[in-house]
Motif scaffolding. Structure first.
Motif, short mmCIF file in Angstrom:
data_model
loop_
_atom_site.label_atom_id
_atom_site.label_comp_id
_atom_site.label_asym_id
_atom_site.label_seq_id
_atom_site.Cartn_x
_atom_site.Cartn_y
_atom_site.Cartn_z
N ALA A 67 0.97 -1.53 -0.04
CA ALA A 67 0.31 -0.36 0.46
C ALA A 67 0.82 1.43 0.13
N ARG A 68 2.32 1.25 0.37
CA ARG A 68 2.77 2.75 0.59
C ARG A 68 3.40 2.31 -0.29
N ARG A 69 3.89 1.60 -1.17
CA ARG A 69 4.08 1.65 -2.47
C ARG A 69 3.39 2.31 -3.45
N LEU A 70 2.75 2.27 -3.63
CA LEU A 70 1.55 2.76 -4.08
C LEU A 70 1.57 4.01 -3.96
N ILE A 71 1.50 4.59 -3.21
CA ILE A 71 1.18 5.82 -2.35
C ILE A 71 1.87 7.59 -3.08
N ALA A 72 1.64 7.86 -3.85
CA ALA A 72 2.60 9.58 -4.88
C ALA A 72 3.81 8.47 -5.27
N ALA A 73 3.12 7.40 -6.24
CA ALA A 73 4.19 6.58 -6.54
C ALA A 73 5.20 7.61 -7.66
N ALA A 74 4.69 8.31 -8.49
CA ALA A 74 5.13 8.59 -9.33
C ALA A 74 5.92 10.07 -8.46
N GLU A 75 5.79 10.78 -7.45
CA GLU A 75 6.48 11.46 -6.52
C GLU A 75 7.86 11.71 -6.53
N LYS A 76 7.42 9.99 -5.84
CA LYS A 76 8.47 9.01 -5.36
C LYS A 76 9.41 8.99 -5.80
N ASP A 77 9.74 8.53 -7.73
CA ASP A 77 10.47 8.38 -8.96
C ASP A 77 11.10 9.33 -8.51
N ALA A 78 10.26 10.23 -8.71
CA ALA A 78 10.93 11.73 -9.14
C ALA A 78 11.88 12.39 -7.00
N ILE A 79 11.43 12.58 -6.67
CA ILE A 79 12.06 12.55 -5.23
C ILE A 79 13.39 11.41 -5.76
N VAL A 227 14.90 16.14 0.51
CA VAL A 227 14.34 16.27 -1.42
C VAL A 227 12.59 15.30 -1.12
N THR A 228 11.74 16.39 -1.44
CA THR A 228 10.00 15.93 -1.59
C THR A 228 10.14 16.59 -2.51
N ASP A 229 8.44 16.42 -3.55
CA ASP A 229 7.72 16.96 -4.34
C ASP A 229 7.50 18.22 -4.12
N ARG A 230 6.54 18.35 -3.10
CA ARG A 230 6.83 19.87 -2.58
C ARG A 230 6.70 19.75 -0.63
N CYS A 231 6.60 21.06 -0.27
CA CYS A 231 6.77 21.27 1.48
C CYS A 231 5.55 22.42 1.21
N ALA A 242 16.06 27.74 8.25
CA ALA A 242 17.22 28.88 9.57
C ALA A 242 18.34 27.44 10.33
N ALA A 243 17.64 26.40 10.32
CA ALA A 243 19.30 25.73 10.65
C ALA A 243 20.32 25.29 8.63
N GLY A 244 20.11 25.74 8.25
CA GLY A 244 20.70 25.60 7.05
C GLY A 244 20.23 24.36 6.00
N VAL A 245 18.97 24.36 5.54
CA VAL A 245 19.13 22.52 5.67
C VAL A 245 19.08 22.96 3.62
N VAL A 246 19.15 22.15 3.29
CA VAL A 246 19.40 22.36 1.65
C VAL A 246 17.76 21.38 1.42
N LEU A 247 17.14 23.03 0.89
CA LEU A 247 15.06 21.83 0.56
C LEU A 247 15.44 22.05 -0.75
N VAL A 248 14.41 20.60 -1.64
CA VAL A 248 14.69 20.03 -2.87
C VAL A 248 13.39 19.92 -2.89
N GLU A 249 12.96 20.94 -3.97
CA GLU A 249 11.27 20.76 -4.51
C GLU A 249 11.74 20.00 -5.65
N THR A 250 10.88 18.88 -5.66
CA THR A 250 10.78 18.39 -7.28
C THR A 250 9.66 18.51 -8.18
N GLU A 251 8.72 18.67 -7.30
CA GLU A 251 7.22 19.43 -8.65
C GLU A 251 7.31 20.06 -9.18
#
Length: 257
Positions: A67-79, A227-231, A242-251
């Motif tokens: 079930a987890r594999r099916l949720i946001a499958a395309a987004e996970k591939d992009a991530i 790395v996320t599809d969107r935050c 604030a923490a200097g974490v690089v945020l990468v959004e793939t959407e």
């Protein structure tokens, strides 16, 4: 899943909750048809029934692996592609349990010279057949539901290494910057992975902001790149800045990006 099932799941991910009547109007089918669709999705534990509709499961129970594999499958591939692009050839890499971390392992198959250390049997199985990789797998209790290796032995195993990169996932992301999971044994391993990597890459799709889990893995300030599809949370994005974490959004990125 049928195309309509996939679309219903995507709508639930975006809206948090879908209704029988709303879906019937959106797809131009009867409410009886939508009820059957939701029954199928809920029987497979992809959605949870609520009065008048369904929503993504959350709380103290984790979804089954398929079930987890099916949720946001395309987004996970992009991530997966975006995270893999951060890792150079000839690097050492921890890869933790999770369907999104598995997407990263798939995207790494075009790399060369990697040393991959993992507690994920699915990752080890995928990468072991490629001669350009050295694959090292942890020992410990194998979780039958998803092939994850968890427990004190696995945590101690990772403490033997100091690698260039770690790729980790999380079951839920809290507004206060906490990374959360369900299984205490798995969390202990994830904490050992974080402690023994020079750069930690968190991979998680936007649906994780709508879920809750009881066990804290770490704080976002212990991560190097997210790395996320969107935050969808400006508060969480602000904590990253604030923490200097690089945020990468793939959407919006093309598959080649």
């Amino acid at each position: 899943m049928s195309e309509r099932h996939q679309r219903i799941l995507e709508l639930a991910r975006v809206r948090d909750r879908v209704t029988v009547e709303g879906l019937a109007a959106e797809f131009g089918v009867s409410v009886q048809t939508i009820r059957k669709d939701l029954n199928t999705l809920c029987d497979n534990q992809v959605l949870k029934r609520v009065h008048g509709g369904a929503e993504l499961p959350s709380g103290i129970e984790n979804l089954q692996y398929e079930a987890r594999r099916l949720i946001a499958a395309a987004e996970k591939d992009a991530i997966g592609r975006a995270a893999a692009a951060l890792i150079p050839n000839d690097a050492s890499v921890f890869i933790n349990i999770g369907t999104t971390t598995e997407a990263v392992s798939q995207a790494l198959l075009n790399h060369s010279g990697l040393m991959v250390v993992t507690n994920n049997i699915n990752v080890a199985n995928r990468m072991r057949i490629y001669p350009q990789f050295e694959v090292v797998i942890a020992g410990g209790v194998v979780r039958g539901s998803d092939g994850g290796i968890v427990g004190e032995a696995a945590a101690a195993f990772f403490s033997q290494f100091k690698v260039d990169y770690a790729v980790i996932g999380a079951s839920a992301l809290d507004q206060d910057g906490a990374l959360l999971d369900y299984d205490y044994r798995e969390v202990k391993v994830a904490q050992a992975i974080i402690a023994n990597a020079r750069h930690v890459i968190l991979v998680a799709d936007a649906s994780k902001f709508a879920r809750t889990a009881p066990v804290r893995i770490a704080r976002i300030d212990q991560i190097g790149t997210f790395v996320t599809d969107r935050c969808p949370s400006e508060r969480f994005a602000a904590l990253c800045r604030a923490a200097g974490v690089v945020l990468v959004e793939t959407e919006g990125q093309s598959p080649a990006s």
